[in-house]
Design an enzyme around this catalytic site. Structure first.
Site, PDB file in Angstrom:
ATOM      1  N   ALA A 105      47.390  45.049  39.142  1.00 49.53           N
ATOM      2  CA  ALA A 105      47.598  44.923  37.694  1.00 49.53           C
ATOM      3  C   ALA A 105      46.685  45.929  36.993  1.00 49.53           C
ATOM      4  O   ALA A 105      45.693  46.386  37.565  1.00 49.53           O
ATOM      5  CB  ALA A 105      47.308  43.512  37.214  1.00 49.53           C
ATOM      6  N   PHE A 106      47.023  46.257  35.725  1.00 47.68           N
ATOM      7  CA  PHE A 106      46.264  47.298  35.025  1.00 47.68           C
ATOM      8  C   PHE A 106      44.789  46.964  34.877  1.00 47.68           C
ATOM      9  O   PHE A 106      43.963  47.836  34.658  1.00 47.68           O
ATOM     10  CB  PHE A 106      46.871  47.559  33.636  1.00 47.68           C
ATOM     11  CG  PHE A 106      46.521  46.531  32.595  1.00 47.68           C
ATOM     12  CD1 PHE A 106      45.319  46.614  31.890  1.00 47.68           C
ATOM     13  CD2 PHE A 106      47.375  45.472  32.313  1.00 47.68           C
ATOM     14  CE1 PHE A 106      44.986  45.665  30.928  1.00 47.68           C
ATOM     15  CE2 PHE A 106      47.054  44.519  31.361  1.00 47.68           C
ATOM     16  CZ  PHE A 106      45.848  44.615  30.665  1.00 47.68           C
ATOM     17  N   LYS A 107      44.462  45.692  34.993  1.00 44.75           N
ATOM     18  CA  LYS A 107      43.078  45.302  34.746  1.00 44.75           C
ATOM     19  C   LYS A 107      42.103  45.899  35.759  1.00 44.75           C
ATOM     20  O   LYS A 107      40.903  45.917  35.523  1.00 44.75           O
ATOM     21  CB  LYS A 107      42.963  43.796  34.673  1.00 44.75           C
ATOM     22  CG  LYS A 107      43.657  43.277  33.413  1.00 44.75           C
ATOM     23  CD  LYS A 107      43.406  41.825  33.167  1.00 44.75           C
ATOM     24  CE  LYS A 107      44.041  41.354  31.881  1.00 44.75           C
ATOM     25  NZ  LYS A 107      45.515  41.226  31.994  1.00 44.75           N
ATOM     26  N   ASP A 108      42.626  46.409  36.872  1.00 41.00           N
ATOM     27  CA  ASP A 108      41.758  47.112  37.813  1.00 41.00           C
ATOM     28  C   ASP A 108      41.033  48.275  37.133  1.00 41.00           C
ATOM     29  O   ASP A 108      39.879  48.548  37.444  1.00 41.00           O
ATOM     30  CB  ASP A 108      42.586  47.667  38.986  1.00 41.00           C
ATOM     31  CG  ASP A 108      42.926  46.586  40.012  1.00 41.00           C
ATOM     32  OD1 ASP A 108      42.087  45.697  40.240  1.00 41.00           O
ATOM     33  OD2 ASP A 108      44.039  46.632  40.567  1.00 41.00           O
ATOM     34  N   THR A 138      42.792  39.214  35.008  1.00 40.26           N
ATOM     35  CA  THR A 138      41.425  39.688  34.799  1.00 40.26           C
ATOM     36  C   THR A 138      40.522  39.190  35.914  1.00 40.26           C
ATOM     37  O   THR A 138      39.728  39.941  36.475  1.00 40.26           O
ATOM     38  CB  THR A 138      40.868  39.184  33.456  1.00 40.26           C
ATOM     39  OG1 THR A 138      41.622  39.779  32.419  1.00 40.26           O
ATOM     40  CG2 THR A 138      39.412  39.564  33.280  1.00 40.26           C
TER      41      THR A 138
END
Ligand code: PLP
Length: 428
Positions: A105-108, A138
């Site tokens: 996910a983009f939260k990386d 998150t």
């Protein structure tokens, strides 16, 4: 450049202090005093630069030489050392796939940057306790990003029964410096616990506290990068067409980063903020009134947020002027049924598996039927993270088998006293 506290204009801090503190006094968010504008040469030459070079130029002005150039280059390179492709799904629409990092996910991106900044800044003699609330993604990104970082302990609070099994697995399987708390409550309850703890004098005195939610500047600033990486890929064919970016939104960290990118000069014509049934922001766009409410569960669970944290940052960016915000952002609300139908149709027509969050972004953008525009939808997570919902739309969706694992979570009630006791006990 200093960072100022939106709740207390007298509090101005360095980048380092903003990262270490997470939240300012009176629970105020930090924002950079001004947003740097990149020059024309940067935009003209963007195709000839690699990802890390682009990312460094974006972040360096925000970091202010507080991390030496060579060190920052290394941090930036490690932050985005995975693909961020812009995938055409039809003539008009692209998905910016932000999910090729370790937790899909983009939260990386934000978590990896923040973990490295915190590792660089933290006082190696005193353990830093990073408090996080998560609706699913998150927690896993922060857990992976911080796993094994010396001198840092991470305490993740997640709402019981409201994250997918895969997300829970990613958070709870690590242990060591990563602790997970299952809270009998919603995501907003978890977020309230974290904010309360950060504002608690006794906890602040006894523990060295920080936070890794997108309220921390080191979480949302690196998210600016990928709007530029999308531009680099789209630019050769953009020509005179307009560029619209659709952002499936929950806490609005991603959208805030996009607005910053635009303020830095990136030619984004308009943003679409896609909401699921948690429509606080949509309601604000319609009425000018901000009325946070309790979050409700949806198929796009990472966006189940009733009181979006970054709202303050967005309105401050526009000088608290509602009509100016409405020029740059349009909003839509999308239902569970529509999500399933969209995943199904896009699969059948375009042979592309949208995850439930990107589906919200695509539906929202399609409703406007933008003429002569390219529409980029942020692909915020891999569909494999949301197996059971994908199967409602695509019956033979090949499974992401959730492995059996050691689950290291502990359970608490939705009670600040219990949360505080847990944090104080960690020290012993
Ligand atoms: C966190 C998350 C969102 C929402 O992003 P915000 O920056 O909080 O608005 C959307 N989709 C997925 C998959 C997420 O994990």
């Amino acid at each position: 450049m200093k960072y100022e506290n939106l709740a207390n204009q007298n509090e101005k801090v360095s980048f380092k202090e903003a990262v270490l503190k997470g939240l300012g006094s009176s629970k105020g968010l930090f924002v950079p005093e001004k947003i740097p504008v990149l020059n024309k040469a940067f935009y003209d030459g963007i195709e000839s630069q690699n990802k890390a070079e682009i990312a460094f130029q974006i972040l360096a002005p925000f970091v202010n030489n507080e991390i030496p150039t060579e060190e920052l280059k290394k941090i930036v390179e490690e932050t985005i050392n995975f693909d961020i492709p812009l995938v055409n799904i039809n003539e008009r629409t692209q998905i910016l796939e932000l999910f090729h990092g370790p937790t899909l996910a983009f939260k990386d991106v934000g978590a990896r940057f923040m973990a490295r900044c915190l590792g660089y800044f933290s006082d190696k003699t005193k353990e830093t306790n990073v408090l996080v609330a998560t609706s699913g993604d998150t927690g896993s990104a922060v857990a992976q990003g911080f796993y094994g970082v010396e001198g840092v302990k991470v305490i993740i609070a997640f709402p019981k029964g409201k994250v997918s099994p895969f997300q829970e697995y990613q958070m709870t399987s690590l242990d060591n410096n990563i602790k997970t708390l299952e809270v009998e409550g919603s995501f907003d309850d978890c977020q309230t616990l974290v904010k309360q703890a950060l504002a608690d004098e006794e906890l602040q005195k006894r523990l060295n506290l920080s936070t890794a939610n997108s309220i921390n500047v080191a979480r949302f600033l690196p998210q600016i990068i990928y709007y530029f990486l999308a531009y680099k890929q789209l630019k050769p064919k953009l020509k005179n067409r307009k560029w619209v970016v659709s952002v499936p939104s929950g806490n609005f960290g991603n959208l805030t980063a996009g607005l910053y990118a635009k303020a830095m000069g990136l030619p984004i014509h308009q943003f679409v903020a896609g909401n699921n049934a948690n429509d606080t922001f949509y309601h604000y766009l319609e009425t000018g009134l901000y009325q946070p409410k309790a979050s409700v569960e949806t198929y796009a669970n990472a966006m189940d947020v009733g009181a979006p944290s970054n709202f303050e940052r967005i309105i401050s960016l526009y000088n608290y002027e509602h009509h100016k915000i409405k020029l740059d952002i349009v909003g839509e609300v999308v239902s569970n049924q529509e999500i399933v139908k969209e995943i199904q149709q896009t699969w059948e027509k375009d042979n592309y598996a949208l995850d439930p969050h990107a589906a919200v972004g695509k539906i929202a953008a399609d409703r406007f039927n933008f003429k002569d525009a390219y529409v980029t939808v942020l692909g915020t997570a891999s569909p494999t993270k949301f197996d059971s919902i994908m199967k409602k739309a695509i019956p033979n969706f090949s499974d992401a088998v959730t492995p059996t694992y050691n689950n290291h979570k502990e359970e608490i009630a939705n009670s600040f006293d219990e949360y505080k006791r847990y944090l104080l006990d960690l020290k012993n």
